[in-house]
Design a protein around this motif. Structure first.
Motif, PDB file in Angstrom:
ATOM      1  N   SER A  35      -7.887  12.751  40.231  1.00  0.00           N
ATOM      2  CA  SER A  35      -9.366  12.744  39.632  1.00  0.00           C
ATOM      3  C   SER A  35     -10.252  12.415  40.677  1.00  0.00           C
ATOM      4  CB  SER A  35      -9.012  11.788  38.520  1.00  0.00           C
ATOM      5  OG  SER A  35     -10.539  11.361  38.096  1.00  0.00           O
ATOM      6  N   ARG A  39     -13.348  15.043  41.517  1.00  0.00           N
ATOM      7  CA  ARG A  39     -14.816  14.607  41.435  1.00  0.00           C
ATOM      8  C   ARG A  39     -15.276  14.831  42.657  1.00  0.00           C
ATOM      9  NH1 ARG A  39     -16.287   9.307  42.222  1.00  0.00           N
ATOM     10  NH2 ARG A  39     -13.833   8.776  42.234  1.00  0.00           N
ATOM     11  N   MET A  45     -17.939  20.100  41.238  1.00  0.00           N
ATOM     12  CA  MET A  45     -19.116  19.389  40.882  1.00  0.00           C
ATOM     13  C   MET A  45     -20.302  20.231  40.605  1.00  0.00           C
ATOM     14  SD  MET A  45     -18.513  16.309  40.678  1.00  0.00           S
ATOM     15  CE  MET A  45     -20.295  15.775  40.232  1.00  0.00           C
ATOM     16  N   MET A 100     -19.120  13.830  32.766  1.00  0.00           N
ATOM     17  CA  MET A 100     -18.125  13.951  33.795  1.00  0.00           C
ATOM     18  C   MET A 100     -16.870  13.650  33.398  1.00  0.00           C
ATOM     19  SD  MET A 100     -18.875  14.343  36.851  1.00  0.00           S
ATOM     20  CE  MET A 100     -20.853  14.235  36.851  1.00  0.00           C
ATOM     21  N   SER A 101     -16.589  12.345  32.801  1.00  0.00           N
ATOM     22  CA  SER A 101     -15.027  11.950  32.393  1.00  0.00           C
ATOM     23  C   SER A 101     -14.625  12.875  31.372  1.00  0.00           C
ATOM     24  CB  SER A 101     -15.390  10.518  31.673  1.00  0.00           C
ATOM     25  OG  SER A 101     -15.492   9.475  32.746  1.00  0.00           O
ATOM     26  N   LEU A 104     -13.338  15.802  33.595  1.00  0.00           N
ATOM     27  CA  LEU A 104     -12.514  15.572  34.538  1.00  0.00           C
ATOM     28  C   LEU A 104     -11.186  15.017  34.007  1.00  0.00           C
ATOM     29  CD1 LEU A 104     -14.798  13.813  37.348  1.00  0.00           C
ATOM     30  CD2 LEU A 104     -13.805  16.092  37.389  1.00  0.00           C
TER      31      LEU A 104
END
Length: 445
Positions: A35, A39, A45, A100-101, A104
């Motif tokens: 992760s 990230r 990204m 984002m979470s 990811l």
């Protein structure tokens, strides 16, 4: 009014430090190494930041079903909470963190903070590595959530009603959690990162001189003091003195020294990673700005079509899924009949959706002119001010309404230009001939 201790405990625990763990098994409160790598990878990204910018242009709206249609609710408390979830950050940052979470890890979490009356007054984002669903062998699907701040504080057991859990599909290994789509392209992500590191190491460790000055023959090798004097003398050809003439008193040869970085073929290698990651997320590479996608726009679709493709294959599905999950888990705290309400993201004022709005308006106008849609309903569908006096249908004046079961009068046959054949047939049908072939004028009288 004094804040209850349990509310203060949740607020304090939401101040999170990140601890990275490279082990294969990562407990709650520690972020997995994969992760972290994903990230920190620019190939991941770049499309995620595009998704966040496009997603958050839409505003949350709560609607209730009335009269068979969904009508927006003015000043709904859930909309206000999503726009200002707490005192420290706004809804734009909250949604971007959730996205984002969500991408990811396949899981995104919000923690509800309630007041003394059990009303939800704040929402806090919790990173995906700090929350874990738990269940008993003979219990429910999820009995509670373990929230473990990574700053050394003890774990907290949160009830299911106080946690908003957004899932990206379902993980086959653990259906209680979602499954990140990026996990299937981690090899490509790592390949891109290694290519970037390799390029940086070459530029850092394989420095080369601009040229080599050597004696033309080895009969008179230069002395060390001559070499040092030449190096000092070459300092006079820098800055504004570049391009000055150099006069050497001995036979000398000058060589250009270096290597060709194109032989490494790192560009095509990195294009593959860009294409795979963007394909998994549903975003064309050209929209993000990747070189692999910009090359395809020269022979394929235009940028406008690619932006529309990104909206259809990525932004709209994400908005629909997240709005449904947020509504299902948050509307019961604000609505007495949550089944008659819904949360959605309004895109009517988003430039990316402007073209579709124009097409929608044209379609509604055609339905009004065709007498299918009432004028006031059309105003409501287009987000305009509704005029109650326009509860009428616009139908053509030559149209006739026929109820089911009624016979409609047959339409008259269109007049046709006379031809010799049908003229003769008409005369023969209208005339009565006697036996001698003469017309009986008495019958006419």
């Amino acid at each position: 009014m004094r804040t209850p201790r349990w509310i203060s405990r949740i607020k304090n625990a939401l101040t999170i430090k990140r601890i990275r763990d490279g082990d294969s098994f990562v407990p709650v409160g520690a972020e997995s190494s994969t992760s972290v790598e994903a990230r920190n990878a620019n190939v991941v990204m770049a499309p995620l930041l595009f998704i966040g910018r496009a997603f958050t242009q839409a505003e949350p709206v709560v609607e209730r079903r009335r009269g068979g249609m969904w009508r927006p609710v003015e000043d709904h408390p859930l909309v206000g909470l999503l726009e200002r979830p707490n005192l420290y950050y706004e809804g734009d940052s909250l949604i971007k963190a959730l996205l984002m979470s969500w991408y990811l890890d396949g899981n995104a979490y919000l923690i509800k903070v309630r007041d003394e009356l059990r009303r939800v007054v704040e929402l806090w984002y919790a990173p995906h590595w700090t929350v874990e669903p738990r269940w008993q062998p003979a219990g429910r699907f999820v009995d509670w959530y373990d929230y473990t701040p990574v700053d050394g504080r003890p774990a907290m057991r949160l009830p299911v009603a106080d946690v908003v859990h957004l899932r990206y599909g379902l993980d086959p290994d653990n259906p209680r959690k979602g499954f990140s789509p990026l996990k299937s392209v981690l090899r490509e992500v790592m390949t891109d990162e290694e290519a970037a590191r390799f390029s940086a190491y070459i530029l850092k460790n394989m420095g080369v001189p601009g040229g080599v000055i050597a004696p033309k023959s080895d009969t008179r090798p230069p002395k060390p003091e001559d070499v040092q004097a030449m190096k000092e003398y070459m300092q006079n050809f820098r800055g504004h003195q570049r391009g000055e003439w150099l006069v050497v008193g001995a036979p000398t040869e000058v060589y250009q020294f270096g290597f060709d970085p194109n032989r490494l073929m790192l560009g095509p290698l990195r294009d593959i990673s860009e294409e795979r990651v963007c394909a998994i997320l549903g975003v064309p590479a050209a929209v993000v700005g990747f070189g692999a996608g910009l090359q395809s726009t020269k022979v394929g679709a235009t940028m406008r079509e690619l932006v529309r493709l990104a909206r259809v294959t990525c932004i709209e599905p994400a908005q629909l899924t997240i709005s449904r999950q947020l509504g299902r888990q948050l509307l019961p705290d604000f609505e007495s009949r949550p089944e008659r309400a819904r949360l959605r993201f309004d895109t009517s004022h988003v430039p990316m959706f402007a073209e579709d709005e124009s097409e929608k308006a044209e379609r509604v106008v055609k339905m009004v002119l065709g007498g299918i849609l009432r004028v006031d309903r059309a105003q409501e569908m287009l987000g305009l001010e509704v005029d109650p006096t326009q509860a009428v249908y616009l139908r053509p004046s030559n149209a006739t309404a026929v109820a089911p079961g009624e016979d409609q009068e047959p339409a008259q046959a269109p007049a046709t230009a006379p031809t010799p054949d049908n003229r003769i047939a008409g005369l023969l049908a209208g005339a009565q001939l006697n036996g001698n072939g003469r017309r009986n004028h008495a019958d006419d009288e």
